[in-house]
Scaffold this motif. Sequence first.
Motif, PDB file in Angstrom:
ATOM      1  N   ARG A  22      28.903  33.684  45.418  1.00 50.47           N
ATOM      2  CA  ARG A  22      28.883  35.094  45.808  1.00 50.47           C
ATOM      3  C   ARG A  22      30.302  35.600  46.103  1.00 50.47           C
ATOM      4  O   ARG A  22      30.675  36.699  45.691  1.00 50.47           O
ATOM      5  CB  ARG A  22      27.981  35.262  47.030  1.00 50.47           C
ATOM      6  N   ALA A  23      31.098  34.802  46.796  1.00 48.99           N
ATOM      7  CA  ALA A  23      32.481  35.193  47.094  1.00 48.99           C
ATOM      8  C   ALA A  23      33.289  35.357  45.814  1.00 48.99           C
ATOM      9  O   ALA A  23      34.088  36.294  45.691  1.00 48.99           O
ATOM     10  CB  ALA A  23      33.134  34.164  48.017  1.00 48.99           C
ATOM     11  N   ALA A  27      34.886  38.836  44.419  1.00 48.23           N
ATOM     12  CA  ALA A  27      36.318  38.904  44.124  1.00 48.23           C
ATOM     13  C   ALA A  27      36.552  39.435  42.715  1.00 48.23           C
ATOM     14  O   ALA A  27      37.462  40.245  42.486  1.00 48.23           O
ATOM     15  CB  ALA A  27      36.962  37.527  44.287  1.00 48.23           C
ATOM     16  N   GLU A  28      35.741  38.993  41.758  1.00 44.22           N
ATOM     17  CA  GLU A  28      35.879  39.496  40.386  1.00 44.22           C
ATOM     18  C   GLU A  28      35.588  40.989  40.332  1.00 44.22           C
ATOM     19  O   GLU A  28      36.298  41.735  39.647  1.00 44.22           O
ATOM     20  CB  GLU A  28      34.951  38.728  39.458  1.00 44.22           C
ATOM     21  N   LEU A  29      34.562  41.428  41.043  1.00 42.78           N
ATOM     22  CA  LEU A  29      34.260  42.861  41.075  1.00 42.78           C
ATOM     23  C   LEU A  29      35.395  43.651  41.727  1.00 42.78           C
ATOM     24  O   LEU A  29      35.772  44.727  41.238  1.00 42.78           O
ATOM     25  CB  LEU A  29      32.945  43.113  41.816  1.00 42.78           C
ATOM     26  N   ASN A  69      39.063  36.543  60.600  1.00 46.46           N
ATOM     27  CA  ASN A  69      37.851  35.720  60.523  1.00 46.46           C
ATOM     28  C   ASN A  69      37.969  34.649  59.444  1.00 46.46           C
ATOM     29  O   ASN A  69      37.540  33.507  59.647  1.00 46.46           O
ATOM     30  CB  ASN A  69      36.620  36.584  60.270  1.00 46.46           C
ATOM     31  N   GLU A  70      38.532  35.005  58.308  1.00 45.19           N
ATOM     32  CA  GLU A  70      38.669  34.025  57.233  1.00 45.19           C
ATOM     33  C   GLU A  70      39.707  32.962  57.561  1.00 45.19           C
ATOM     34  O   GLU A  70      39.528  31.799  57.194  1.00 45.19           O
ATOM     35  CB  GLU A  70      38.998  34.725  55.915  1.00 45.19           C
ATOM     36  N   TYR A  77      43.420  33.389  54.199  1.00 49.05           N
ATOM     37  CA  TYR A  77      42.827  34.687  53.891  1.00 49.05           C
ATOM     38  C   TYR A  77      42.198  34.541  52.509  1.00 49.05           C
ATOM     39  O   TYR A  77      42.777  34.883  51.495  1.00 49.05           O
ATOM     40  CB  TYR A  77      43.901  35.764  53.935  1.00 49.05           C
ATOM     41  N   ARG A  78      40.996  33.977  52.474  1.00 52.08           N
ATOM     42  CA  ARG A  78      40.341  33.582  51.232  1.00 52.08           C
ATOM     43  C   ARG A  78      40.094  34.763  50.295  1.00 52.08           C
ATOM     44  O   ARG A  78      40.292  34.642  49.085  1.00 52.08           O
ATOM     45  CB  ARG A  78      39.016  32.877  51.534  1.00 52.08           C
ATOM     46  N   THR A  79      39.671  35.897  50.833  1.00 52.82           N
ATOM     47  CA  THR A  79      39.382  37.050  49.981  1.00 52.82           C
ATOM     48  C   THR A  79      40.613  37.441  49.179  1.00 52.82           C
ATOM     49  O   THR A  79      40.522  37.694  47.972  1.00 52.82           O
ATOM     50  CB  THR A  79      38.873  38.235  50.819  1.00 52.82           C
TER      51      THR A  79
END
Length: 93
Positions: A22-23, A27-29, A69-70, A77-79
Amino acid sequence: MQPFAQDMGYDGEPFIWNPNRRALLRAELDAYYAKLYGLTRDELRYILDPSDVYGADFPSETFRVLKNNEIKKFGEYRTQRLVLEAWDRMFGS
């Protein structure tokens, strides 16, 4: 959801909930929509984290809560990483 999926032409088994998948999809979107809006990679970097572009002393933040939070949960910062990696895969760096 199954009737909706069938209306859309999908007749397979339900997808298993996978937070990592989902992540990646989100990210692709995010990267794709940034491109549709005409952003460059550096503009996308700025939106995700202005201090990444202008340095740690830059007085502006965008997604502070998400970033904090990440960093607590994933150690990064994963996002930001996932979105920029998706951009690079789709559009080159």
